[in-house]
Design an enzyme around this catalytic site. Sequence first.
Site, PDB file in Angstrom:
ATOM      1  N   GLY A 145      44.115  44.167  44.615  1.00  0.00           N
ATOM      2  CA  GLY A 145      43.455  45.201  44.733  1.00  0.00           C
ATOM      3  C   GLY A 145      42.048  45.094  43.879  1.00  0.00           C
ATOM      4  NE  ARG A 263      36.148  53.214  38.397  1.00  0.00           N
ATOM      5  CZ  ARG A 263      35.354  52.219  38.723  1.00  0.00           C
ATOM      6  NH1 ARG A 263      34.326  52.122  38.337  1.00  0.00           N
ATOM      7  NH2 ARG A 263      35.845  51.288  39.660  1.00  0.00           N
ATOM      8  CD  GLU A 378      40.598  57.000  42.498  1.00  0.00           C
ATOM      9  OE1 GLU A 378      39.404  56.937  42.049  1.00  0.00           O
ATOM     10  OE2 GLU A 378      41.072  57.765  43.067  1.00  0.00           O
ATOM     11  CB  THR A 380      43.698  47.600  36.341  1.00  0.00           C
ATOM     12  OG1 THR A 380      42.368  46.652  36.387  1.00  0.00           O
ATOM     13  CG2 THR A 380      44.144  47.143  37.665  1.00  0.00           C
TER      14      THR A 380
HETATM   15  C1  LIG Z   1      50.915  54.562  42.426  1.00  0.00           C
HETATM   16  C2  LIG Z   1      49.742  53.716  43.159  1.00  0.00           C
HETATM   17  C3  LIG Z   1      49.015  54.285  44.211  1.00  0.00           C
HETATM   18  C4  LIG Z   1      47.873  53.494  44.832  1.00  0.00           C
HETATM   19  N1  LIG Z   1      47.287  54.285  45.937  1.00  0.00           N
HETATM   20  C5  LIG Z   1      46.361  53.422  46.238  1.00  0.00           C
HETATM   21  C6  LIG Z   1      45.690  53.889  47.614  1.00  0.00           C
HETATM   22  O1  LIG Z   1      46.008  55.141  48.006  1.00  0.00           O
HETATM   23  N2  LIG Z   1      44.799  53.474  48.171  1.00  0.00           N
HETATM   24  C7  LIG Z   1      44.407  51.956  47.905  1.00  0.00           C
HETATM   25  O2  LIG Z   1      43.821  51.333  48.571  1.00  0.00           O
HETATM   26  N3  LIG Z   1      45.109  51.388  47.031  1.00  0.00           N
HETATM   27  C8  LIG Z   1      46.327  52.025  46.283  1.00  0.00           C
HETATM   28  N4  LIG Z   1      46.616  51.547  45.174  1.00  0.00           N
HETATM   29  C9  LIG Z   1      46.380  50.065  44.775  1.00  0.00           C
HETATM   30  C10 LIG Z   1      45.716  50.069  43.842  1.00  0.00           C
HETATM   31  O3  LIG Z   1      44.178  50.435  43.814  1.00  0.00           O
HETATM   32  C11 LIG Z   1      45.678  48.467  43.203  1.00  0.00           C
HETATM   33  O4  LIG Z   1      47.071  48.382  42.583  1.00  0.00           O
HETATM   34  C12 LIG Z   1      44.946  48.328  42.043  1.00  0.00           C
HETATM   35  O5  LIG Z   1      43.463  48.119  42.510  1.00  0.00           O
HETATM   36  C13 LIG Z   1      45.113  46.738  41.304  1.00  0.00           C
HETATM   37  O6  LIG Z   1      45.290  46.060  42.102  1.00  0.00           O
HETATM   38  P1  LIG Z   1      46.562  44.857  42.289  1.00  0.00           P
HETATM   39  O7  LIG Z   1      47.786  45.682  41.827  1.00  0.00           O
HETATM   40  O8  LIG Z   1      46.709  44.193  43.469  1.00  0.00           O
HETATM   41  O9  LIG Z   1      46.342  43.958  41.104  1.00  0.00           O
HETATM   42  P2  LIG Z   1      45.465  42.624  40.994  1.00  0.00           P
HETATM   43  O10 LIG Z   1      44.089  42.905  41.522  1.00  0.00           O
HETATM   44  O11 LIG Z   1      46.254  41.616  41.707  1.00  0.00           O
HETATM   45  O12 LIG Z   1      45.348  42.407  39.517  1.00  0.00           O
HETATM   46  C14 LIG Z   1      46.646  41.972  38.736  1.00  0.00           C
HETATM   47  C15 LIG Z   1      46.242  42.163  37.214  1.00  0.00           C
HETATM   48  O13 LIG Z   1      44.854  41.094  36.986  1.00  0.00           O
HETATM   49  C16 LIG Z   1      43.827  41.910  36.361  1.00  0.00           C
HETATM   50  N5  LIG Z   1      42.511  41.302  36.870  1.00  0.00           N
HETATM   51  C17 LIG Z   1      42.239  41.144  38.073  1.00  0.00           C
HETATM   52  N6  LIG Z   1      40.983  40.891  38.082  1.00  0.00           N
HETATM   53  C18 LIG Z   1      40.603  40.730  36.795  1.00  0.00           C
HETATM   54  C19 LIG Z   1      39.305  40.451  36.292  1.00  0.00           C
HETATM   55  N7  LIG Z   1      38.323  39.741  37.032  1.00  0.00           N
HETATM   56  N8  LIG Z   1      39.050  40.266  34.943  1.00  0.00           N
HETATM   57  C20 LIG Z   1      40.197  40.837  34.399  1.00  0.00           C
HETATM   58  N9  LIG Z   1      41.547  41.163  34.780  1.00  0.00           N
HETATM   59  C21 LIG Z   1      41.659  41.193  35.986  1.00  0.00           C
HETATM   60  C22 LIG Z   1      44.103  43.478  36.852  1.00  0.00           C
HETATM   61  O14 LIG Z   1      43.522  44.425  35.742  1.00  0.00           O
HETATM   62  C23 LIG Z   1      45.511  43.368  36.713  1.00  0.00           C
HETATM   63  O15 LIG Z   1      46.096  43.822  35.569  1.00  0.00           O
HETATM   64  C24 LIG Z   1      47.664  52.177  44.444  1.00  0.00           C
HETATM   65  C25 LIG Z   1      48.435  51.674  43.242  1.00  0.00           C
HETATM   66  C26 LIG Z   1      49.583  52.415  42.829  1.00  0.00           C
HETATM   67  C27 LIG Z   1      50.249  51.702  41.659  1.00  0.00           C
END
Ligand SMILES: Cc1cc2nc3c(=O)[nH]c(=O)nc-3n(C[C@H](O)[C@H](O)[C@H](O)COP(=O)(O)OP(=O)(O)OC[C@H]3O[C@@H](n4cnc5c(N)ncnc54)[C@H](O)[C@@H]3O)c2cc1C
Length: 397
Positions: A145, A263, A378, A380
């Site tokens: 995400g 945010r 929104e 991390t």
């Molecule tokens: C309760 C909840 C509700 C949500 N609701 C929605 C929603 O309504 N709609 C929607 O579209 N999404 C939603 N999400 C998804 C949320 O936006 C994503 O979980 C978030 O963007 C992170 O993506 P990921 O979990 O795939 O982690 P990833 O993107 O796979 O990242 C994994 C880890 O790597 C780190 N990381 C990634 N890239 C980098 C970088 N370049 N530099 C340093 N660190 C990095 C991240 O910080 C994270 O710790 C929701 C998530 C949760 C938990």
Amino acid sequence: MDFSISADDQSRLQTLRRLGRDEMRPAGWRADRAGAPLPVDDPFFVRMLAEGFGRTRWRAAGATPDGTDAPAPNKAGSAVAQVLLAEEGAYWDRGIGVALPGPGLGEPPILSMGTPEQKQRFLSPFVNPQRPIWGAFAMTEPSGGSDVANIKTRARRDGDHWVLDGAKSFSGNSGRAEWTVVFATIDPALGRAGHRAFVVERGTPGFGDFRIEKKMGLKAYESTSFFLSGCRVPAANLLGGEAYYEQRSGGFKGAMNTFNAGRPAIAGMAVGIGRAALDEAAAFMQAQGLASDLRLRDRLERSRRKLKAALLMALRAAWLADRRQPNMLEASASKALAPPAAFEATSFAMEVLGLAGGRGDHLIEKLFRDVKALDIVEGTGQIQRVVMARHLVGLPN
Ligand SMILES: Cc1cc2nc3c(=O)[nH]c(=O)nc-3n(C[C@H](O)[C@H](O)[C@H](O)COP(=O)(O)OP(=O)(O)OC[C@H]3O[C@@H](n4cnc5c(N)ncnc54)[C@H](O)[C@@H]3O)c2cc1C
């Protein structure tokens, strides 16, 4: 800088405080104990609708600012008030705030990108809804995400339709929504310029296989993953129409607008959860004769101070937004600061309560599980830091 809010917003805050105590926290607790989102037909939603929740901030051209509808106590008149309402709502229950009916996260992209006809079609049902209805937003994909620019869901034009293929994860309320704003790409090689946003309506063939994800916290609302398989969306549902994308660099900007607006409010929510945890800790310390412990008092005060500092940063970001001034750095800073401060507050409260907290039947244990998501949604915490560091050395975001 003046963070005062209007009399209307003050009264919204008071209403929210009353409903938070009487309705939201009990409902959130009920869902947490059941380990499942509140069902669509839960009477709680109807009661909240009667209180004015579930409505859009959109009004048809020519309507009076507040229309003829019942007042909407959850809609703040300013970004500063939005942060304060978010903080108060999350103090009582953050999961319930998302579970409430309404256009939800789908509303900002429709407001910022939609044509007048699309706003009328998709938002007018939320002007004065007669039953609880929801909207949703789906950007995140199973492959990740954070790298928003690299989404994989494909969109292909076919006559007067678009055909969508891909998968989306963790979209709040998608399974029960009237429509979901889905982001897809017409060509991954185009990067952000290839992005398009579509309003995919419930029942559209190829839009399905909904799976409600298990979550460690915020159980009151459903986070849903789903597939788009040859999903044919009418061309009229391309948000903004073709013209929008010819003038701008794809749908990505619309998505990022959504994030930037959200945010500071997410930061406020984290602070609200932290404040609730510290109130529980202070009450426990008083009840158990621990208030005289200097080390505990010191940690309580330090934690409260960090929450206040994070809230001030969120309010500054909102204050800038209210003045239409760039607030990207402040919005990211508040989102990076508040969740760790709130996590520290809930951890501290867990430690103070000891066995009483760890048993699993105390509010503090729920707050401890709820708070983590605020660091993830929104953008991390890491991503906020990446954004700010790039800005510092003059790189584009
Ligand atoms: C309760 C909840 C509700 C949500 N609701 C929605 C929603 O309504 N709609 C929607 O579209 N999404 C939603 N999400 C998804 C949320 O936006 C994503 O979980 C978030 O963007 C992170 O993506 P990921 O979990 O795939 O982690 P990833 O993107 O796979 O990242 C994994 C880890 O790597 C780190 N990381 C990634 N890239 C980098 C970088 N370049 N530099 C340093 N660190 C990095 C991240 O910080 C994270 O710790 C929701 C998530 C949760 C938990």
